[in-house]
Structure formats: C-alpha cells, structure tokens
Motif scaffolding. Structure first.
Motif, PDB file in Angstrom:
ATOM      1  N   ASN A  42       0.809  -1.225   0.000  1.00  0.00           N
ATOM      2  CA  ASN A  42       0.000   0.000   0.000  1.00  0.00           C
ATOM      3  C   ASN A  42       0.842   1.276   0.000  1.00  0.00           C
ATOM      4  OD1 ASN A  42      -2.784  -0.690  -0.201  1.00  0.00           O
ATOM      5  ND2 ASN A  42      -2.677  -1.591   1.832  1.00  0.00           N
ATOM      6  N   SER A  43       2.107   1.164   0.360  1.00  0.00           N
ATOM      7  CA  SER A  43       2.969   2.354   0.347  1.00  0.00           C
ATOM      8  C   SER A  43       3.391   2.733  -1.071  1.00  0.00           C
ATOM      9  CB  SER A  43       4.213   2.111   1.214  1.00  0.00           C
ATOM     10  OG  SER A  43       5.117   1.243   0.557  1.00  0.00           O
ATOM     11  N   LEU A  44       3.143   1.856  -2.020  1.00  0.00           N
ATOM     12  CA  LEU A  44       3.502   2.140  -3.420  1.00  0.00           C
ATOM     13  C   LEU A  44       2.414   2.995  -4.075  1.00  0.00           C
ATOM     14  CD1 LEU A  44       4.614  -1.481  -4.377  1.00  0.00           C
ATOM     15  CD2 LEU A  44       6.140   0.486  -4.162  1.00  0.00           C
ATOM     16  N   PRO A  45       2.784   3.767  -5.095  1.00  0.00           N
ATOM     17  CA  PRO A  45       1.773   4.553  -5.808  1.00  0.00           C
ATOM     18  C   PRO A  45       0.890   3.659  -6.673  1.00  0.00           C
ATOM     19  CG  PRO A  45       3.898   4.743  -6.902  1.00  0.00           C
ATOM     20  CD  PRO A  45       4.133   3.955  -5.646  1.00  0.00           C
ATOM     21  N   GLY A  46      -0.329   4.040  -6.878  1.00  0.00           N
ATOM     22  CA  GLY A  46      -1.193   3.351  -7.842  1.00  0.00           C
ATOM     23  C   GLY A  46      -1.824   2.063  -7.364  1.00  0.00           C
ATOM     24  N   ILE A  47      -1.718   1.761  -6.065  1.00  0.00           N
ATOM     25  CA  ILE A  47      -2.323   0.528  -5.530  1.00  0.00           C
ATOM     26  C   ILE A  47      -3.799   0.787  -5.231  1.00  0.00           C
ATOM     27  CG2 ILE A  47      -2.251  -1.196  -3.683  1.00  0.00           C
ATOM     28  CD1 ILE A  47       0.207  -1.264  -5.538  1.00  0.00           C
ATOM     29  N   GLU A  48      -4.654  -0.063  -5.765  1.00  0.00           N
ATOM     30  CA  GLU A  48      -6.101   0.122  -5.582  1.00  0.00           C
ATOM     31  C   GLU A  48      -6.686  -0.840  -4.550  1.00  0.00           C
ATOM     32  OE1 GLU A  48      -7.312  -0.197  -9.652  1.00  0.00           O
ATOM     33  OE2 GLU A  48      -6.477   1.772 -10.129  1.00  0.00           O
ATOM     34  N   LYS A  49      -6.210  -2.074  -4.557  1.00  0.00           N
ATOM     35  CA  LYS A  49      -6.739  -3.058  -3.614  1.00  0.00           C
ATOM     36  C   LYS A  49      -5.697  -4.152  -3.361  1.00  0.00           C
ATOM     37  CE  LYS A  49     -10.993  -5.569  -2.680  1.00  0.00           C
ATOM     38  NZ  LYS A  49     -12.219  -6.145  -3.250  1.00  0.00           N
ATOM     39  N   VAL A  50      -5.566  -4.538  -2.101  1.00  0.00           N
ATOM     40  CA  VAL A  50      -4.622  -5.599  -1.732  1.00  0.00           C
ATOM     41  C   VAL A  50      -5.360  -6.638  -0.909  1.00  0.00           C
ATOM     42  CG1 VAL A  50      -2.453  -6.135  -0.559  1.00  0.00           C
ATOM     43  CG2 VAL A  50      -2.749  -3.885  -1.582  1.00  0.00           C
ATOM     44  N   LYS A  51      -5.270  -7.889  -1.338  1.00  0.00           N
ATOM     45  CA  LYS A  51      -5.898  -8.973  -0.579  1.00  0.00           C
ATOM     46  C   LYS A  51      -4.853 -10.060  -0.389  1.00  0.00           C
ATOM     47  CE  LYS A  51      -9.835 -11.022   0.881  1.00  0.00           C
ATOM     48  NZ  LYS A  51      -9.281 -11.230   2.229  1.00  0.00           N
ATOM     49  N   ILE A  52      -4.402 -10.193   0.856  1.00  0.00           N
ATOM     50  CA  ILE A  52      -3.371 -11.182   1.167  1.00  0.00           C
ATOM     51  C   ILE A  52      -4.030 -12.384   1.843  1.00  0.00           C
ATOM     52  CG2 ILE A  52      -1.213 -11.617   2.426  1.00  0.00           C
ATOM     53  CD1 ILE A  52      -0.904  -9.403   0.360  1.00  0.00           C
ATOM     54  N   ASN A  53      -3.673 -13.588   1.395  1.00  0.00           N
ATOM     55  CA  ASN A  53      -4.211 -14.792   2.003  1.00  0.00           C
ATOM     56  C   ASN A  53      -3.069 -15.608   2.619  1.00  0.00           C
ATOM     57  OD1 ASN A  53      -5.197 -17.564   2.317  1.00  0.00           O
ATOM     58  ND2 ASN A  53      -7.044 -16.798   1.301  1.00  0.00           N
ATOM     59  N   LEU A  54      -3.085 -15.651   3.951  1.00  0.00           N
ATOM     60  CA  LEU A  54      -2.023 -16.332   4.692  1.00  0.00           C
ATOM     61  C   LEU A  54      -1.993 -17.829   4.393  1.00  0.00           C
ATOM     62  CD1 LEU A  54       0.103 -16.180   6.992  1.00  0.00           C
ATOM     63  CD2 LEU A  54      -1.776 -16.354   8.612  1.00  0.00           C
ATOM     64  N   LYS A  55      -3.154 -18.476   4.415  1.00  0.00           N
ATOM     65  CA  LYS A  55      -3.222 -19.928   4.192  1.00  0.00           C
ATOM     66  C   LYS A  55      -2.817 -20.324   2.780  1.00  0.00           C
ATOM     67  CE  LYS A  55      -6.455 -21.625   7.629  1.00  0.00           C
ATOM     68  NZ  LYS A  55      -7.903 -21.647   7.863  1.00  0.00           N
ATOM     69  N   LYS A  56      -3.290 -19.562   1.831  1.00  0.00           N
ATOM     70  CA  LYS A  56      -2.971 -19.885   0.432  1.00  0.00           C
ATOM     71  C   LYS A  56      -1.581 -19.396   0.034  1.00  0.00           C
ATOM     72  CE  LYS A  56      -7.674 -19.682  -1.471  1.00  0.00           C
ATOM     73  NZ  LYS A  56      -8.576 -18.767  -2.244  1.00  0.00           N
ATOM     74  N   GLU A  57      -0.959 -18.616   0.915  1.00  0.00           N
ATOM     75  CA  GLU A  57       0.355 -18.021   0.643  1.00  0.00           C
ATOM     76  C   GLU A  57       0.355 -17.236  -0.659  1.00  0.00           C
ATOM     77  OE1 GLU A  57       2.810 -21.678   1.164  1.00  0.00           O
ATOM     78  OE2 GLU A  57       3.736 -20.477   2.750  1.00  0.00           O
ATOM     79  N   ASN A  58      -0.658 -16.394  -0.777  1.00  0.00           N
ATOM     80  CA  ASN A  58      -0.681 -15.554  -1.966  1.00  0.00           C
ATOM     81  C   ASN A  58      -1.267 -14.183  -1.668  1.00  0.00           C
ATOM     82  OD1 ASN A  58      -3.455 -15.761  -1.925  1.00  0.00           O
ATOM     83  ND2 ASN A  58      -3.662 -16.696  -3.923  1.00  0.00           N
ATOM     84  N   GLY A  59      -1.201 -13.365  -2.668  1.00  0.00           N
ATOM     85  CA  GLY A  59      -1.797 -12.046  -2.569  1.00  0.00           C
ATOM     86  C   GLY A  59      -2.332 -11.654  -3.930  1.00  0.00           C
ATOM     87  N   VAL A  60      -3.485 -10.990  -3.914  1.00  0.00           N
ATOM     88  CA  VAL A  60      -4.044 -10.477  -5.157  1.00  0.00           C
ATOM     89  C   VAL A  60      -4.047  -8.957  -5.039  1.00  0.00           C
ATOM     90  CG1 VAL A  60      -6.048 -10.400  -6.680  1.00  0.00           C
ATOM     91  CG2 VAL A  60      -5.434 -12.532  -5.533  1.00  0.00           C
ATOM     92  N   VAL A  61      -3.429  -8.316  -6.010  1.00  0.00           N
ATOM     93  CA  VAL A  61      -3.284  -6.867  -5.957  1.00  0.00           C
ATOM     94  C   VAL A  61      -3.901  -6.246  -7.201  1.00  0.00           C
ATOM     95  CG1 VAL A  61      -1.644  -4.952  -5.726  1.00  0.00           C
ATOM     96  CG2 VAL A  61      -1.098  -7.178  -4.722  1.00  0.00           C
ATOM     97  N   LYS A  62      -4.754  -5.262  -6.952  1.00  0.00           N
ATOM     98  CA  LYS A  62      -5.333  -4.496  -8.048  1.00  0.00           C
ATOM     99  C   LYS A  62      -4.614  -3.154  -8.080  1.00  0.00           C
ATOM    100  CE  LYS A  62      -9.753  -3.145  -9.827  1.00  0.00           C
ATOM    101  NZ  LYS A  62     -10.935  -2.434  -9.325  1.00  0.00           N
ATOM    102  N   PHE A  63      -4.142  -2.779  -9.237  1.00  0.00           N
ATOM    103  CA  PHE A  63      -3.318  -1.565  -9.297  1.00  0.00           C
ATOM    104  C   PHE A  63      -3.416  -0.905 -10.666  1.00  0.00           C
ATOM    105  CE2 PHE A  63       0.020  -3.556 -11.848  1.00  0.00           C
ATOM    106  CZ  PHE A  63      -0.194  -4.905 -11.578  1.00  0.00           C
ATOM    107  N   ASP A  64      -2.988   0.351 -10.684  1.00  0.00           N
ATOM    108  CA  ASP A  64      -2.947   1.122 -11.919  1.00  0.00           C
ATOM    109  C   ASP A  64      -1.577   0.905 -12.573  1.00  0.00           C
ATOM    110  OD1 ASP A  64      -2.696   3.009 -13.894  1.00  0.00           O
ATOM    111  OD2 ASP A  64      -3.389   4.687 -12.671  1.00  0.00           O
ATOM    112  N   GLU A  65      -1.576   0.172 -13.669  1.00  0.00           N
ATOM    113  CA  GLU A  65      -0.300  -0.218 -14.274  1.00  0.00           C
ATOM    114  C   GLU A  65       0.475   0.949 -14.886  1.00  0.00           C
ATOM    115  OE1 GLU A  65      -3.309  -1.185 -15.253  1.00  0.00           O
ATOM    116  OE2 GLU A  65      -3.390  -1.626 -17.407  1.00  0.00           O
TER     117      GLU A  65
END
Ligand SMILES: [Cu+2]
Length: 69
Positions: free
Chosen positions: A24-47
């Motif tokens: 979230n400290s980066l520019p252009g980040i719209e949504k961050v969803k981190i999943n601990l169990k799945k060991e992943n993250g889905v990030v929506k951002f302005d490319e």
C-alpha cells in the motif's frame, strides 16, 4: 490491472499486515488482498503508476519471498 503473487514465509496476521502496508505504500495501488493460508496475494493496481515487478520487489524488501503468478 489485477495480478496474483505467491508469497512465502508469512506465519501470522502481523506478516500479512506488513506485506499489506508495504504494498500500500507504493503509488497506484487500488486493492490488496493477502491470504495467509494460500500463501498468496491479489493486488489491483494502476499499471501506469506501478509494475508487478515493483510490487514483488516491495514484498521482498519487507522480508518475504515472492513470485508473480
Ligand atoms: Cu507473522
């Protein structure tokens, strides 16, 4: 755009929070969803403002191994 990242080494909600804050400290980040169990993250951002590589670099910087899926 939306990208999924594999994130290794998170053990608790504090790790999740650290990754979320870092991304979230980066520019252009719209949504961050981190999943601990799945060991992943889905990030929506302005490319036009941030690249998948920059997001991955940030996750590495805060201490976790990551890979763009
Ligand atoms: Cu933790």
């Amino acid at each position: 755009m939306k990208k999924e990242f594999a994130i290794k080494g998170m053990t608790c909600k504090h790790c999740v929070a650290r990754v979320e804050e870092g991304i979230n400290s980066l520019p252009g980040i719209e949504k961050v969803k981190i999943n601990l169990k799945k060991e992943n993250g889905v990030v929506k951002f302005d490319e036009s403002q941030v690249s998948p590589q920059a997001i991955a670099d940030k996750v590495t910087e805060v201490g976790y191994a990551t890979e763009v899926l």
